[in-house]
Design a protein around this motif. Structure first.
Motif, PDB file in Angstrom:
ATOM      1  N   PHE A  19     -66.190 -29.130 -16.061  1.00 29.75           N
ATOM      2  CA  PHE A  19     -64.919 -28.643 -15.527  1.00 29.75           C
ATOM      3  C   PHE A  19     -64.576 -29.386 -14.244  1.00 29.75           C
ATOM      4  O   PHE A  19     -65.456 -29.700 -13.450  1.00 29.75           O
ATOM      5  CB  PHE A  19     -65.069 -27.145 -15.224  1.00 29.75           C
ATOM      6  CG  PHE A  19     -63.863 -26.523 -14.580  1.00 29.75           C
ATOM      7  CD1 PHE A  19     -62.795 -26.066 -15.347  1.00 29.75           C
ATOM      8  CD2 PHE A  19     -63.799 -26.358 -13.207  1.00 29.75           C
ATOM      9  CE1 PHE A  19     -61.702 -25.467 -14.758  1.00 29.75           C
ATOM     10  CE2 PHE A  19     -62.705 -25.758 -12.607  1.00 29.75           C
ATOM     11  CZ  PHE A  19     -61.647 -25.318 -13.385  1.00 29.75           C
ATOM     12  N   GLY A  20     -63.286 -29.656 -14.039  1.00 31.91           N
ATOM     13  CA  GLY A  20     -62.850 -30.205 -12.761  1.00 31.91           C
ATOM     14  C   GLY A  20     -62.433 -31.658 -12.842  1.00 31.91           C
ATOM     15  O   GLY A  20     -62.171 -32.185 -13.923  1.00 31.91           O
ATOM     16  N   PRO A  21     -62.365 -32.325 -11.687  1.00 30.62           N
ATOM     17  CA  PRO A  21     -61.869 -33.705 -11.631  1.00 30.62           C
ATOM     18  C   PRO A  21     -62.768 -34.656 -12.423  1.00 30.62           C
ATOM     19  O   PRO A  21     -63.986 -34.510 -12.416  1.00 30.62           O
ATOM     20  CB  PRO A  21     -61.915 -34.050 -10.139  1.00 30.62           C
ATOM     21  CG  PRO A  21     -62.092 -32.757  -9.417  1.00 30.62           C
ATOM     22  CD  PRO A  21     -62.729 -31.808 -10.373  1.00 30.62           C
ATOM     23  N   LEU A  22     -62.140 -35.617 -13.088  1.00 31.10           N
ATOM     24  CA  LEU A  22     -62.875 -36.625 -13.838  1.00 31.10           C
ATOM     25  C   LEU A  22     -62.774 -37.962 -13.114  1.00 31.10           C
ATOM     26  O   LEU A  22     -61.899 -38.168 -12.275  1.00 31.10           O
ATOM     27  CB  LEU A  22     -62.283 -36.766 -15.251  1.00 31.10           C
ATOM     28  CG  LEU A  22     -62.282 -35.484 -16.084  1.00 31.10           C
ATOM     29  CD1 LEU A  22     -61.506 -35.685 -17.378  1.00 31.10           C
ATOM     30  CD2 LEU A  22     -63.703 -35.034 -16.375  1.00 31.10           C
ATOM     31  N   ALA A  23     -63.654 -38.885 -13.467  1.00 30.75           N
ATOM     32  CA  ALA A  23     -63.718 -40.189 -12.801  1.00 30.75           C
ATOM     33  C   ALA A  23     -62.384 -40.941 -12.866  1.00 30.75           C
ATOM     34  O   ALA A  23     -62.010 -41.634 -11.934  1.00 30.75           O
ATOM     35  CB  ALA A  23     -64.826 -41.037 -13.419  1.00 30.75           C
ATOM     36  N   ASN A  24     -61.638 -40.759 -13.969  1.00 31.52           N
ATOM     37  CA  ASN A  24     -60.388 -41.507 -14.139  1.00 31.52           C
ATOM     38  C   ASN A  24     -59.205 -40.877 -13.407  1.00 31.52           C
ATOM     39  O   ASN A  24     -58.068 -41.277 -13.590  1.00 31.52           O
ATOM     40  CB  ASN A  24     -60.065 -41.666 -15.635  1.00 31.52           C
ATOM     41  CG  ASN A  24     -59.804 -40.322 -16.305  1.00 31.52           C
ATOM     42  OD1 ASN A  24     -59.762 -39.284 -15.659  1.00 31.52           O
ATOM     43  ND2 ASN A  24     -59.623 -40.348 -17.609  1.00 31.52           N
ATOM     44  N   GLY A  25     -59.468 -39.840 -12.590  1.00 26.82           N
ATOM     45  CA  GLY A  25     -58.396 -39.210 -11.828  1.00 26.82           C
ATOM     46  C   GLY A  25     -57.774 -38.028 -12.548  1.00 26.82           C
ATOM     47  O   GLY A  25     -57.042 -37.245 -11.958  1.00 26.82           O
TER      48      GLY A  25
END
Length: 130
Positions: A19-25
């Motif tokens: 859950f939450g922010p991913l590396a690709n923004g």
């Protein structure tokens, strides 16, 4: 009737996207649980089917369940759906099967828990595992 906010795991498997922010923004509003195509998906809590269909291409087959007190769960990448809109379901009831669907790069369930319109981390509301 009130809802206690306690959910069961909808499918067994390893969390492959948190859950939450991913590396690709981008952001993941739920968790993605790896599970083979054909794996049964179970309702995480008692509720009413609010939506079932394939209109949201990114998730392929999608089921939304309302649980009362503003709680909602979403199950994406589902196929062979076993429920219909308006149907009452019990925690642990079969609602569909994992399908190779949507934009997933591997067979998995996309699972969200929302309180009102706000996505919350499902792991905070699921029993601890392993």
């Amino acid at each position: 009737q009130g809802f206690d906010g306690l959910f069961a795991w909808p499918v067994e498997g390893k969390i492959v996207r948190a859950f939450g922010p991913l590396a690709n923004g981008a952001r993941n509003d739920g968790i993605n649980i790896a599970a083979a195509e054909g794996t049964p998906i179970y309702a995480a809590a008692d509720g009413i089917v609010a939506y079932v269909g394939t209109d949201v291409a990114i998730y392929g087959g999608l089921v939304l369940l309302r649980h009362g007190d503003g709680w909602l769960t979403a199950y994406g990448h589902a196929g062979r759906l076993q429920v219909v809109r308006g149907q009452a379901v019990r925690k642990g009831q079969l609602i569909g099967y994992i399908a190779q669907a949507g934009l997933a790069d591997q067979d998995q369930l996309h699972f969200e828990i929302r309180r009102g319109r706000t996505p919350v981390d499902p792991r905070a509301h699921l029993p601890k595992r392993g």
